[in-house]
Design a protein around this motif. Structure first.
Motif, mmCIF file in Angstrom:
data_model
loop_
_atom_site.group_PDB
_atom_site.id
_atom_site.type_symbol
_atom_site.label_atom_id
_atom_site.label_comp_id
_atom_site.label_asym_id
_atom_site.label_seq_id
_atom_site.Cartn_x
_atom_site.Cartn_y
_atom_site.Cartn_z
ATOM 1 N N ARG A 95 8.801 -18.443 -27.383
ATOM 2 C CA ARG A 95 9.755 -19.560 -27.381
ATOM 3 C C ARG A 95 9.299 -20.661 -26.437
ATOM 4 N NH1 ARG A 95 13.424 -15.433 -26.732
ATOM 5 N NH2 ARG A 95 14.185 -16.242 -24.728
ATOM 6 N N GLU A 96 8.758 -20.272 -25.291
ATOM 7 C CA GLU A 96 8.275 -21.275 -24.337
ATOM 8 C C GLU A 96 7.118 -22.076 -24.928
ATOM 9 O OE1 GLU A 96 6.371 -21.528 -19.823
ATOM 10 O OE2 GLU A 96 6.851 -19.597 -20.726
ATOM 11 N N ARG A 97 6.202 -21.389 -25.608
ATOM 12 C CA ARG A 97 5.079 -22.107 -26.246
ATOM 13 C C ARG A 97 5.596 -23.040 -27.339
ATOM 14 N NH1 ARG A 97 1.368 -17.609 -28.413
ATOM 15 N NH2 ARG A 97 0.260 -19.431 -29.256
ATOM 16 N N ALA A 98 6.615 -22.608 -28.066
ATOM 17 C CA ALA A 98 7.170 -23.460 -29.110
ATOM 18 C C ALA A 98 7.799 -24.718 -28.517
ATOM 19 C CB ALA A 98 8.204 -22.679 -29.918
ATOM 20 N N VAL A 99 8.488 -24.571 -27.400
ATOM 21 C CA VAL A 99 9.098 -25.741 -26.761
ATOM 22 C C VAL A 99 8.021 -26.715 -26.315
ATOM 23 C CG1 VAL A 99 10.367 -26.487 -24.709
ATOM 24 C CG2 VAL A 99 11.221 -24.587 -26.087
ATOM 25 N N ARG A 100 6.947 -26.214 -25.730
ATOM 26 C CA ARG A 100 5.869 -27.107 -25.278
ATOM 27 C C ARG A 100 5.190 -27.777 -26.478
ATOM 28 N NH1 ARG A 100 5.674 -26.646 -20.031
ATOM 29 N NH2 ARG A 100 6.266 -24.682 -19.015
ATOM 30 N N ALA A 101 5.136 -27.066 -27.609
ATOM 31 C CA ALA A 101 4.587 -27.687 -28.819
ATOM 32 C C ALA A 101 5.511 -28.790 -29.323
ATOM 33 C CB ALA A 101 4.369 -26.627 -29.896
ATOM 34 N N MET A 102 6.812 -28.598 -29.190
ATOM 35 C CA MET A 102 7.748 -29.658 -29.587
ATOM 36 C C MET A 102 7.563 -30.906 -28.738
ATOM 37 S SD MET A 102 11.320 -27.522 -30.122
ATOM 38 C CE MET A 102 11.381 -26.025 -31.118
ATOM 39 N N LEU A 103 7.270 -30.746 -27.446
ATOM 40 C CA LEU A 103 7.069 -31.897 -26.570
ATOM 41 C C LEU A 103 5.695 -32.525 -26.776
ATOM 42 C CD1 LEU A 103 8.292 -33.630 -24.381
ATOM 43 C CD2 LEU A 103 7.419 -32.034 -22.669
ATOM 44 N N ALA A 104 4.708 -31.684 -27.144
ATOM 45 C CA ALA A 104 3.360 -32.222 -27.361
ATOM 46 C C ALA A 104 3.305 -33.087 -28.615
ATOM 47 C CB ALA A 104 2.352 -31.072 -27.458
ATOM 48 N N ALA A 105 4.072 -32.717 -29.633
ATOM 49 C CA ALA A 105 4.121 -33.504 -30.880
ATOM 50 C C ALA A 105 5.582 -33.734 -31.234
ATOM 51 C CB ALA A 105 3.380 -32.774 -31.997
ATOM 52 N N GLU A 123 14.776 -18.844 -18.097
ATOM 53 C CA GLU A 123 14.580 -20.102 -17.370
ATOM 54 C C GLU A 123 13.282 -20.797 -17.756
ATOM 55 O OE1 GLU A 123 14.405 -21.762 -12.751
ATOM 56 O OE2 GLU A 123 14.650 -19.619 -13.174
ATOM 57 N N GLN A 124 12.225 -20.016 -17.989
ATOM 58 C CA GLN A 124 10.937 -20.629 -18.340
ATOM 59 C C GLN A 124 10.987 -21.339 -19.690
ATOM 60 O OE1 GLN A 124 11.446 -17.669 -17.166
ATOM 61 N NE2 GLN A 124 10.010 -17.177 -15.501
ATOM 62 N N VAL A 125 11.953 -20.975 -20.530
ATOM 63 C CA VAL A 125 12.157 -21.675 -21.805
ATOM 64 C C VAL A 125 13.134 -22.832 -21.611
ATOM 65 C CG1 VAL A 125 12.951 -21.441 -24.190
ATOM 66 C CG2 VAL A 125 11.720 -19.557 -23.092
ATOM 67 N N ARG A 126 14.183 -22.566 -20.866
ATOM 68 C CA ARG A 126 15.260 -23.548 -20.705
ATOM 69 C C ARG A 126 14.803 -24.790 -19.947
ATOM 70 N NH1 ARG A 126 18.401 -20.185 -18.547
ATOM 71 N NH2 ARG A 126 18.165 -20.733 -16.345
ATOM 72 N N THR A 127 14.029 -24.619 -18.887
ATOM 73 C CA THR A 127 13.662 -25.760 -18.045
ATOM 74 C C THR A 127 12.798 -26.774 -18.790
ATOM 75 O OG1 THR A 127 13.851 -24.418 -16.037
ATOM 76 C CG2 THR A 127 12.534 -26.437 -15.893
ATOM 77 N N PRO A 128 11.703 -26.376 -19.457
ATOM 78 C CA PRO A 128 10.928 -27.394 -20.199
ATOM 79 C C PRO A 128 11.697 -27.993 -21.365
ATOM 80 C CG PRO A 128 10.062 -25.189 -20.637
ATOM 81 C CD PRO A 128 11.038 -25.061 -19.505
ATOM 82 N N ALA A 129 12.588 -27.196 -21.979
ATOM 83 C CA ALA A 129 13.379 -27.748 -23.084
ATOM 84 C C ALA A 129 14.309 -28.849 -22.572
ATOM 85 C CB ALA A 129 14.190 -26.639 -23.753
#
Length: 496
Positions: A95-105, A123-129
């Motif tokens: 999920r964390e990698r998916a969130v970072r992919a959403m921000l990258a593109a 938290e590691q998913v929630r904070t970047p989201a």
């Protein structure tokens, strides 16, 4: 997609398969179009997220679609569908990698899935989201507010959903007026209510915006609140044209609000002219204006009802104000050429408690479905005085509205009659009637075999041998649509 919003696992699994097939084509336009269509239904997005998040990768319930899509995150440019569904993976690292992919593109089509992750329990998913949501709303409110607002409002009641609501509210407060106006005119009803509430609190909405919302918004709460605000302002400022415009609305609640404003400003004759309005609340306001103006509303209704052009509103007004002795004024209207007038006359006789069997019974076969419905409603308390064969004849009629009327009349009979009518209706060609018949048969069978606190005593089924055989035959005919459980219950009930 509408079926998936109901939450059935099979429908959601099918939706995942469809999305996976779209992603497999490798066409970014198709993937984003599918997600854009999905984003219009925030409840479906939430249910899909819950469905994928379940541990469906363990045997024997393995679902290869989501697992295969999550594996695509390893690619340099994973598809939008893969990123969206990977955001719901049970593994927090994925999920964390998916969130970072959403921000990258970033893309507005992915925004609803990003909003869901702002309330993630890891938290590691929630904070970047959350950081991504703040950045996107600040950089492009016109593009991301419409995509995030419905989902944010949906998850706002969750334990960690307040962050998303706070962010979309802050973005809404600083958004350009055209963006706010567009959000208030489109999207789900919850979104339009939210924008209206914020707009009224901060004074964004001018008189024209309120009048437009009162006249055209499909949500009744938005219409009423906009109308109340517009009419209150019109009363304070003496803007009679605004009140007159809203008084001509096709929405009864809006008309009533505007006429109340005219009444407060003393336009008694204008308001009392609505004595024949189809809406009961509007008629009540008009009668108050007539009382203040010295007009006899009851005499008016009698004059219209006995005149050349009776209206359903006048008939309803007579029913609301006249004694039961005036019921005779409605008798000639039972043969009126206009079906709405006939239906209103039957309804009036019922409300005046003056239903006459010889007058109303022939209307059970009226050409107009509305008249048949009103006649069945009026005669239902008197069903025991009708010819015994009449309801059964109606139940066998080719017209669906007559079969519905016959079934309603039989609903006041004994258990045998209700069970027999339900079995006949269960195989009716009309889907709505068939559902009703099946539901009633299932309820009767369950109450008979499985007493509950609501029905502790099983219904007594007093039948002769011939009647029992008839019920068994009807049960066999309806068995394919009743289901095995209901058939077993019926079999045991009829055997006992």
């Amino acid at each position: 997609m509408s079926r998936a919003a109901g939450g059935r696992g099979d429908d959601l699994a099918h939706l995942v398969e469809v999305l996976a097939a779209v992603d497999a084509t490798g066409a970014p336009e198709s993937a984003r179009a599918a997600l854009a269509l999905l984003a219009r239904a925030p409840r479906t997005v939430a249910r899909l997220d819950e469905h994928v998040r379940e541990d469906r990768w363990s045997a024997p319930r393995r679902t290869p679609g989501p697992a295969h899509l999550a594996a695509r995150l390893d690619r340099p440019a994973p598809g939008a569908v893969a990123v969206a569904l990977a955001g719901a993976h049970p593994d927090g690292r994925i999920r964390e990698r998916a969130v970072r992919a959403m921000l990258a593109a970033p893309a507005p089509e992915l925004a609803p899935f990003l909003v869901l992750r702002t309330g993630d329990w890891v938290e590691q998913v929630r904070t970047p989201a959350r950081a991504a949501l703040v950045t996107l709303l600040a950089d492009d409110p016109a593009g991301y507010l419409p995509a995030t607002l419905p989902t944010a409002l949906l998850v706002g009641a969750r334990s960690r959903g307040g962050f998303a609501v706070t962010q979309v509210t802050a973005a809404l407060l600083t958004a350009p007026p055209p963006v706010r106006r567009a959000l208030g005119r489109s999207g789900p009803a919850g979104q339009r209510r939210f924008v209206l509430t914020i707009g009224l609190a901060h004074g964004w909405l001018d008189r024209d915006d309120l009048v437009e919302a009162a006249e055209s918004d499909p949500d009744p709460l938005v219409r009423v609140r906009a109308a109340e605000t517009a009419c209150r302002d019109a009363v304070w400022t003496g803007r009679i044209p605004t009140l007159r415009r809203l008084a001509g609305s096709r929405r009864p609640a809006v008309r009533a609000t505007a006429l109340t404003g005219l009444l407060r400003l003393g336009h008694l004759a204008e308001v009392s002219a609505r004595l024949d309005d189809p809406a009961d609340l509007v008629r009540a306001i008009a009668r108050e204006a007539a009382r203040r103006d010295g007009t006899d509303a009851r005499a008016h209704y009698r004059r219209v009802v006995t005149g050349d052009a009776p209206t359903p509103g006048a008939i309803a007004g007579l029913t609301e104000t006249a004694p039961s002795t005036d019921a005779a004024l409605l008798h000639p209207l039972l043969a009126h050429p206009a079906a709405p007038v006939r239906a209103a006359a039957v309804r009036g006789l019922r409300l005046l408690d003056a239903v006459g069997l010889p007058l109303v019974t022939p209307l059970l076969r009226d050409p107009a479905p509305a008249v048949v419905r009103e006649a069945a409603t009026a005669l239902r308390p008197l069903a025991g005085a009708l010819p015994p064969a009449l309801p059964w004849d109606l139940l066998a009629d080719p017209r669906a509205e007559l079969r519905r009327a016959g079934y309603r009349l039989l609903g006041t009979g004994d258990v045998r009659a209700r069970l027999r009518a339900g079995l006949l209706l269960a195989v009716d060609p009309d889907p709505g009637l068939a559902r009703r018949g099946r539901a009633d048969v299932v309820r009767l069978a369950r109450d008979a075999v499985r007493p509950t606190g609501r029905h502790p005593t099983p219904p007594a089924l007093a039948v002769t041998a011939a009647e029992r055989d008839d019920l068994r035959r009807l049960a066999r005919d309806a068995a394919p649509v009743l289901g095995d459980e209901c058939v077993d219950l019926l079999t045991g009930w009829l055997r006992s």
